[in-house]
Design a protein around this motif. Structure first.
Motif, PDB file in Angstrom:
ATOM      1  N   ASP A 345       0.685  -1.157   0.067  1.00 12.91           N
ATOM      2  CA  ASP A 345       0.117   0.091   0.078  1.00 12.91           C
ATOM      3  C   ASP A 345       0.839   1.358   0.128  1.00 12.91           C
ATOM      4  O   ASP A 345       1.801   1.313   0.715  1.00 12.91           O
ATOM      5  CB  ASP A 345      -0.761  -0.084   1.521  1.00 12.91           C
ATOM      6  N   ASN A 346       0.631   2.188  -0.742  1.00 12.34           N
ATOM      7  CA  ASN A 346       1.243   3.606  -0.965  1.00 12.34           C
ATOM      8  C   ASN A 346       2.644   3.369  -1.352  1.00 12.34           C
ATOM      9  O   ASN A 346       3.569   3.945  -0.971  1.00 12.34           O
ATOM     10  CB  ASN A 346       1.262   4.153   0.486  1.00 12.34           C
ATOM     11  N   LEU A 347       2.630   2.401  -2.317  1.00 14.96           N
ATOM     12  CA  LEU A 347       4.181   1.752  -2.567  1.00 14.96           C
ATOM     13  C   LEU A 347       5.221   1.390  -1.567  1.00 14.96           C
ATOM     14  O   LEU A 347       6.382   1.722  -1.707  1.00 14.96           O
ATOM     15  CB  LEU A 347       4.403   3.007  -3.484  1.00 14.96           C
ATOM     16  N   GLN A 348       4.765   1.063  -0.407  1.00 18.78           N
ATOM     17  CA  GLN A 348       5.659   0.566   0.720  1.00 18.78           C
ATOM     18  C   GLN A 348       6.492  -0.724   0.261  1.00 18.78           C
ATOM     19  O   GLN A 348       5.686  -1.540  -0.386  1.00 18.78           O
ATOM     20  CB  GLN A 348       4.870   0.117   1.812  1.00 18.78           C
ATOM     21  N   GLU A 349       7.554  -0.981   0.632  1.00 14.97           N
ATOM     22  CA  GLU A 349       8.336  -2.082   0.226  1.00 14.97           C
ATOM     23  C   GLU A 349       7.720  -3.499   0.931  1.00 14.97           C
ATOM     24  O   GLU A 349       7.494  -3.184   2.228  1.00 14.97           O
ATOM     25  CB  GLU A 349       9.537  -2.017   0.572  1.00 14.97           C
ATOM     26  N   THR A 350       7.452  -4.397   0.141  1.00 15.13           N
ATOM     27  CA  THR A 350       6.954  -5.564   0.872  1.00 15.13           C
ATOM     28  C   THR A 350       7.553  -6.941   0.462  1.00 15.13           C
ATOM     29  O   THR A 350       8.042  -6.762  -0.573  1.00 15.13           O
ATOM     30  CB  THR A 350       5.378  -5.777   0.600  1.00 15.13           C
ATOM     31  N   VAL A 351       7.491  -7.777   1.238  1.00 11.08           N
ATOM     32  CA  VAL A 351       8.469  -8.877   0.637  1.00 11.08           C
ATOM     33  C   VAL A 351       7.277  -9.844  -0.327  1.00 11.08           C
ATOM     34  O   VAL A 351       6.061  -9.768  -0.023  1.00 11.08           O
ATOM     35  CB  VAL A 351       8.429 -10.098   1.903  1.00 11.08           C
ATOM     36  N   ILE A 352       7.903 -10.104  -1.336  1.00 12.12           N
ATOM     37  CA  ILE A 352       6.995 -10.904  -2.317  1.00 12.12           C
ATOM     38  C   ILE A 352       7.749 -12.076  -2.924  1.00 12.12           C
ATOM     39  O   ILE A 352       8.997 -12.148  -2.331  1.00 12.12           O
ATOM     40  CB  ILE A 352       6.773 -10.012  -3.566  1.00 12.12           C
ATOM     41  N   ARG A 374       4.447 -14.349 -12.198  1.00 15.24           N
ATOM     42  CA  ARG A 374       3.775 -13.374 -13.000  1.00 15.24           C
ATOM     43  C   ARG A 374       2.433 -13.058 -12.533  1.00 15.24           C
ATOM     44  O   ARG A 374       1.605 -12.373 -13.251  1.00 15.24           O
ATOM     45  CB  ARG A 374       3.703 -14.000 -14.618  1.00 15.24           C
ATOM     46  N   ASN A 375       2.043 -13.259 -11.347  1.00 17.07           N
ATOM     47  CA  ASN A 375       0.723 -12.829 -10.643  1.00 17.07           C
ATOM     48  C   ASN A 375       1.178 -11.829  -9.812  1.00 17.07           C
ATOM     49  O   ASN A 375       0.107 -11.666  -8.879  1.00 17.07           O
ATOM     50  CB  ASN A 375       0.198 -14.024 -10.102  1.00 17.07           C
ATOM     51  N   LEU A 376       2.003 -11.091  -9.915  1.00 19.05           N
ATOM     52  CA  LEU A 376       2.386  -9.835  -9.010  1.00 19.05           C
ATOM     53  C   LEU A 376       1.246  -8.790  -9.502  1.00 19.05           C
ATOM     54  O   LEU A 376       0.886  -8.504 -10.432  1.00 19.05           O
ATOM     55  CB  LEU A 376       3.501  -9.182  -9.063  1.00 19.05           C
ATOM     56  N   LYS A 377       0.945  -7.899  -8.288  1.00 21.74           N
ATOM     57  CA  LYS A 377       0.068  -6.813  -8.575  1.00 21.74           C
ATOM     58  C   LYS A 377       1.072  -5.687  -8.891  1.00 21.74           C
ATOM     59  O   LYS A 377       1.415  -4.949  -7.923  1.00 21.74           O
ATOM     60  CB  LYS A 377      -0.828  -6.498  -7.190  1.00 21.74           C
ATOM     61  N   LEU A 378       0.758  -5.351 -10.204  1.00 21.83           N
ATOM     62  CA  LEU A 378       1.750  -4.177 -10.731  1.00 21.83           C
ATOM     63  C   LEU A 378       1.219  -3.027 -10.868  1.00 21.83           C
ATOM     64  O   LEU A 378       0.162  -2.734 -10.245  1.00 21.83           O
ATOM     65  CB  LEU A 378       1.998  -4.618 -12.111  1.00 21.83           C
ATOM     66  N   TYR A 379       1.762  -1.969 -11.267  1.00 22.29           N
ATOM     67  CA  TYR A 379       1.321  -0.642 -11.218  1.00 22.29           C
ATOM     68  C   TYR A 379       0.203  -0.198 -12.180  1.00 22.29           C
ATOM     69  O   TYR A 379       0.287  -0.714 -13.401  1.00 22.29           O
ATOM     70  CB  TYR A 379       2.443   0.342 -11.341  1.00 22.29           C
ATOM     71  N   ASP A 380      -0.726   0.523 -11.846  1.00 23.80           N
ATOM     72  CA  ASP A 380      -1.632   1.151 -13.297  1.00 23.80           C
ATOM     73  C   ASP A 380      -1.108   2.262 -13.662  1.00 23.80           C
ATOM     74  O   ASP A 380       0.119   2.539 -13.670  1.00 23.80           O
ATOM     75  CB  ASP A 380      -3.186   1.242 -12.588  1.00 23.80           C
ATOM     76  N   GLN A 381      -1.615   2.888 -14.621  1.00 27.85           N
ATOM     77  CA  GLN A 381      -1.146   3.858 -15.599  1.00 27.85           C
ATOM     78  C   GLN A 381      -0.832   4.919 -14.703  1.00 27.85           C
ATOM     79  O   GLN A 381       0.051   5.902 -14.808  1.00 27.85           O
ATOM     80  CB  GLN A 381      -2.067   4.053 -16.987  1.00 27.85           C
ATOM     81  N   SER A 382      -2.023   5.559 -13.831  1.00 30.63           N
ATOM     82  CA  SER A 382      -1.759   6.616 -13.011  1.00 30.63           C
ATOM     83  C   SER A 382      -0.282   6.436 -11.987  1.00 30.63           C
ATOM     84  O   SER A 382       0.417   7.318 -11.780  1.00 30.63           O
ATOM     85  CB  SER A 382      -2.770   6.775 -12.054  1.00 30.63           C
ATOM     86  N   THR A 383      -0.326   5.071 -11.644  1.00 32.98           N
ATOM     87  CA  THR A 383       1.021   5.284 -10.530  1.00 32.98           C
ATOM     88  C   THR A 383       2.438   5.052 -11.400  1.00 32.98           C
ATOM     89  O   THR A 383       3.318   5.612 -10.909  1.00 32.98           O
ATOM     90  CB  THR A 383       1.046   3.749  -9.902  1.00 32.98           C
ATOM     91  N   ILE A 384       2.211   4.555 -12.720  1.00 33.83           N
ATOM     92  CA  ILE A 384       3.361   4.446 -13.492  1.00 33.83           C
ATOM     93  C   ILE A 384       3.633   6.130 -13.990  1.00 33.83           C
ATOM     94  O   ILE A 384       4.847   6.432 -13.773  1.00 33.83           O
ATOM     95  CB  ILE A 384       3.219   3.666 -14.931  1.00 33.83           C
TER      96      ILE A 384
END
Length: 458
Positions: A345-352, A374-384
């Protein structure tokens, strides 16, 4: 980004990704004989979907149907070329609906063995039996069981068609062993008692009482029954309860192979003392030996080896720069390569989990399947766009904050942003003083990006 653990974190990423890249490069160099990644991932999904005790079988039937449709497309397109490809496809059809599907599984397994005679033959035997059963004909190997009334029984069998030697060559249990399996199928699982028990203490006391009854007990309180009960508790998040059941299992079955009497062979990589032993239903046991980061419901290790009990050779080595989580369920040992990325959340670093490896025996033959997650929850366009704007507006002073921004650029790049990828690749040019742990981080992420975009992409 905190720097206190950066060297370990960054080197862990580096070496884990390097191994992945070696596999990727090897695949690229042998493109004509490489296993098809898509059918592998379909096979893994097929297997993983059956590990949960709370499987939605209606949903699973729909997923199975979609996998069979796609498998037909891959076959018709000529995209399956190796023995493993056909073996993976055969398993998908083995979970079909009728004799047409099961017959297809038989054909695919025969093709798999034609291409690679070292592939385990158990699935061929199981597919043949299941096709016969679907036609109401006697099976010949003895792999199939079905419910009759309130009991699971071995489906009728013509024991004259297959010799004991042929049965063993196909990795199938002997006729006597099949009857033992039938009995275990019909014992009441401990989880059924536990659902109405007031506490785990009551359940554990009940287990001890039932064990005293021996073969007259109606509950599955054997070694495998207790191990399965512990697995169920883990899957429900009761890690402490699972650990207590595991300790009881060791106390009740002291002659079972465990950490005290199973060791890794002497080697130059890691200690030989066992951290944990994973026991498979066919009797095979794999031992993990190394340095423990966490030993709760899931074992986390660094600088460790895996080996078969009593073997003179190790299966593989994971070095000191890697952090891995090991778990065991339904005859499959899962090894997860762990990394820290800004995906919280809020681009906090987390263990994946960056990559997963599945180790199983497939009725006697060791099998290893590995793939990037390949099932990571990646960034949407606004976050990019927010990441790119932050990168463009930052100063040119290298510090922890810039390396945190590098992590976010990496995630934006694997989120399919070409602009972020360009910025990521030009990062070292913008910060030429990059060295030490910072340089390790950059190189590791470069290799991870290459692996993500590599030939293993489905």
């Amino acid at each position: 980004m905190m720097m206190s653990n950066q060297p370990v974190k960054h080197l862990s990423r580096y070496f884990s990704t390097l191994l992945l890249l070696i596999a990727v490069c090897s695949t690229s160099a042998n493109a004509q004989t490489a296993d098809n990644e898509e059918i592998l991932m379909m096979y893994q999904a097929d297997q993983a979907s059956r590990l949960s005790p709370d499987t939605d079988w209606t949903l699973l039937a729909k997923q199975d149907s979609l996998r069979r449709i796609r498998a037909y497309e891959l076959i018709d397109s000529g995209l399956l070329t190796t023995g493993n490809d056909y073996h993976h496809a055969a398993m998908i059809f083995q979970h079909g609906l009728d004799s047409v599907d099961y017959g297809k599984a038989v054909d695919l397994m025969r093709k798999a063995l034609e291409l690679d005679s070292t592939i385990n033959k158990w699935l061929l035997a199981a597919a043949i039996d299941r096709e016969l059963m679907s036609k109401e004909q006697p099976q010949i190997f003895g792999t199939q069981y079905r419910r009759e009334g309130d009991r699971m029984v071995r489906y009728k069998i013509d024991t004259t068609q297959i010799s004991p030697e042929e049965r063993a060559a196909h990795g199938v249990r002997s006729l006597a062993e099949q009857l033992v399996v039938e009995r275990e199928f019909n014992l009441i699982p401990i989880s059924s008692y536990h659902r109405t028990a007031e506490s785990l203490e009551q359940t554990m006391s009940f287990i001890e009482q039932e064990r005293e009854k021996g073969d007259t007990s109606r509950f599955n309180v054997g070694e495998n029954g207790l191990r399965h009960f512990a697995d169920q508790l883990m899957q429900k998040g009761d890690n402490e309860g699972a650990a207590r059941v595991q300790q009881l299992q060791k106390a009740l079955y002291p002659t079972a192979v465990n950490e005290e009497d199973c060791h890794c062979p002497e080697n130059k990589y890691a200690p030989s003392k066992a951290n944990q032993v994973f026991t498979f239903s066919n009797g095979q046991k794999i031992v993990a030996c190394g340095f423990v980061l966490n030993h709760g419901a899931f074992l986390e290790l660094s600088e460790f080896v895996l080996a078969e009990c009593d073997s003179d050779h190790i299966i593989d080595f994971w070095d000191a720069m890697r952090s891995c989580r090991l778990s065991f369920s339904r005859d499959t040992l899962l090894i997860e390569d762990l990394y820290t990325l800004p995906l919280g959340d809020n681009l906090q670093e987390t263990v994946i989990t960056w990559a997963r490896e599945y180790i199983s025996y497939d009725h006697g033959v060791l099998k290893r399947d590995k793939a990037i997650n390949r099932n990571l929850k990646l960034y949407d366009q606004s976050t990019i766009q927010a990441v790119l704007k932050a990168y463009e507006s930052t100063d040119n002073i290298l510090n922890d904050a810039k390396m945190g921004l590098l992590d976010r650029l990496f995630v934006a790049a694997i989120s399919n942003s070409e602009e972020a990828k360009v910025a990521f690749m030009q990062f070292r040019g913008r910060f030429p003083e990059l060295d030490g742990a910072y340089l390790h981080q950059y190189r590791i992420l470069q290799e991870m990006l290459t692996a993500w975009d590599g030939v293993d992409r489905p």
